[in-house]
Design an enzyme around this catalytic site. Structure first.
Site, short mmCIF file in Angstrom:
data_model
loop_
_atom_site.label_atom_id
_atom_site.label_comp_id
_atom_site.label_asym_id
_atom_site.label_seq_id
_atom_site.Cartn_x
_atom_site.Cartn_y
_atom_site.Cartn_z
CG ASP A 86 -5.09 1.37 7.30
OD1 ASP A 86 -4.73 2.21 8.13
OD2 ASP A 86 -5.02 0.14 7.50
CE LYS A 119 -3.85 -1.54 -7.74
NZ LYS A 119 -2.65 -1.48 -8.62
CG ASP A 176 -0.08 0.97 -8.55
OD1 ASP A 176 -1.30 1.22 -8.51
OD2 ASP A 176 0.46 0.46 -9.53
CE1 TYR A 214 -8.19 -1.17 6.89
CE2 TYR A 214 -9.64 -1.00 8.77
CZ TYR A 214 -8.39 -0.93 8.23
OH TYR A 214 -7.33 -0.61 9.01
#
Ligand code: NAP
Length: 401
Positions: free
Chosen positions: A290, A216, A266, A149
């Site tokens: 986000d 992740k 996830d 980002y």
């Protein structure tokens, strides 16, 4: 006499009459600011009588900034936030071709506001897509300065991208398709530590039971995996007597302590639907943050009313803000929902340590919504609601305090 908020070793020192700069914002900004400032002043008066008050100082940005000074984000506006430390803003239009991604991103970067703070909770009466929205009560600490980002990207087909791809193949043996665009994902120890430190302190101060590192790291080991390792390490090192657990912790978290744990992003997005009560404070990287903030806000039906803040807990500098945009088609109609800005003001009162004023705002908003006195956006989704204008919603909140 009005005075300046300052940062001391022990934290913020807030006078009884602080000067607080505000950006009214573009589009619907003036509508929601007019409603919000009445609510803020009423909450302070109801809580403290005449012993406390806020001196609001308007600072230009966006269209007003451009019209008054020729700059979308005037230097004196940034300087006012640096001087007065705590401020609040409405939404800003991103100028087309202005040479920066957005005024909000520019403010966060230039003032090094490294935490994007997004509390998510349910208000009784708001339509939600899940069965038990009241089980969601979380606060997201999203890292604001790094990750994919951060804007370190080069476009497909450019000379710099070709050079980068050639270099990476030559030096690292990385096979990247020649027709790629390329982005870089930096994640540092220092930025991870200051984020997780702030999240743990917040949880301890509010007697929250858990801080969850969302990442992740199973796939991106040296960035997201390292975020997990560094996050655990800073919590262990700096809060040895207050943090419990790690991977194998089971049972009740003792009073006054916080459990630090982690979850793959996830799996987290599944668990916020199936077991939301297991999460309190979330610390995560920029891009995950986000997605996670908006997914959680949607779960409580609150995407249009979710508040937010961008904070540097080391310098004390903080800007509280509406999280929606400028909705230009509704500008000047006294129609839209001012809750996002009003609830960001509630966060601001908490940050100042003016808890009674924060609770007054919270009570007012809860009661107005529960009574079905709401703006068009909620009225169209609720049974038996009475649509009121922006100003009327502020009146209902003030009555409900
Ligand atoms: P937007 O301004 O958030 O508006 C999209 C839609 O969301 C509106 O048409 C309206 O839906 C609903 N909405 C937004 N605020 C609302 C409120 N207070 N009360 C009720 N409904 C509300 O998003 P956008 O149209 O994509 O962006 C417009 C401009 O805002 C752009 O220039 C963008 O760059 C800027 N922006 C600024 C910020 C910021 O300053 N933080 C954030 C996002 C976007 P309905 O039409 O269904 O009624």
């Amino acid at each position: 006499m009005a005075e300046t908020i300052v940062m001391k070793d022990s934290g913020l020192s807030v006078p009884d009459r602080p000067i607080i700069p505000f950006i009214e914002g573009d589009g619907i900004g003036p509508d929601i600011w007019a409603a919000a400032v009445r609510v803020f002043d009423a909450a302070v008066e109801k809580s403290y009588g005449t012993s406390r008050s806020i001196e609001w100082l308007e600072v230009p940005a966006g269209t007003k900034g451009y019209e008054q000074t020729g700059a979308w984000l005037p230097e004196k506006t940034k300087e006012a936030f640096r001087t007065y430390l705590v401020g609040i803003k409405g939404p800003l239009t991103t100028p087309v071709g202005g040479g920066f991604r957005s005024l909000n991103v520019t403010l966060r970067q230039e003032l090094d506001l490294y935490v994007c703070l997004r509390p998510v909770k349910y208000y009784q009466g708001i339509p939600s897509p899940v069965k038990r929205p009241e089980l969601v009560d979380m606060t997201v600490f999203r890292e604001n300065t790094e990750d994919v980002y951060a804007g370190f990207e080069t476009p497909q087909g450019s000379a710099e991208t070709r050079e980068l791809i050639t270099y990476l193949e030559r030096e690292f043996g990385w096979k990247i398709r020649q027709d790629s665009g390329v982005g870089i994902k930096p994640v540092s120890i220092s930025a991870t530590e200051r984020l997780v430190r702030a999240a743990v302190k917040y949880a301890l101060a509010r007697r929250q039971k858990t801080v969850t590192l969302v990442h992740k790291g199973n796939i991106m080991k040296y960035t997201e995996g390292a975020f997990r390792e560094w996050g655990y390490a800073v919590a262990r090192r700096e809060f040895p007597d207050q943090v419990v657990g790690w991977d194998d912790f089971e049972g009740e978290v003792p009073e006054g302590k916080v459990l630090v744990k982690d979850v793959i992003a996830d799996a987290f997005l599944q668990q916020i639907l199936t077991r939301p009560a297991e999460y309190d404070v979330i610390a995560t990287l920029n891009l995950n943050g986000d997605y996670v903030s908006d997914a959680l806000a949607a779960q409580v039906g609150g995407i249009g009313i979710a508040p937010g803040a961008n904070i540097n807990y080391e310098t004390g500098l903080a800007i509280f803000e509406a999280t929606h945009g400028t909705a230009p088609k509704y500008a000047g109609l006294d129609k839209v929902n001012p809750s996002s800005l009003i609830l960001s003001g509630k966060m601001m009162f908490e940050y100042l340590g003016w808890d009674e004023a924060a609770q007054a705002v919270e009570r007012g908003v809860s009661r107005a919504i529960a009574a079905g006195e709401v703006t068009y956006d909620l009225a169209r989704l609720m049974d038996a609601a009475r649509e009121v204008p922006t100003s009327g919603f502020a009146d209902a909140i003030i009555r409900g305090m």
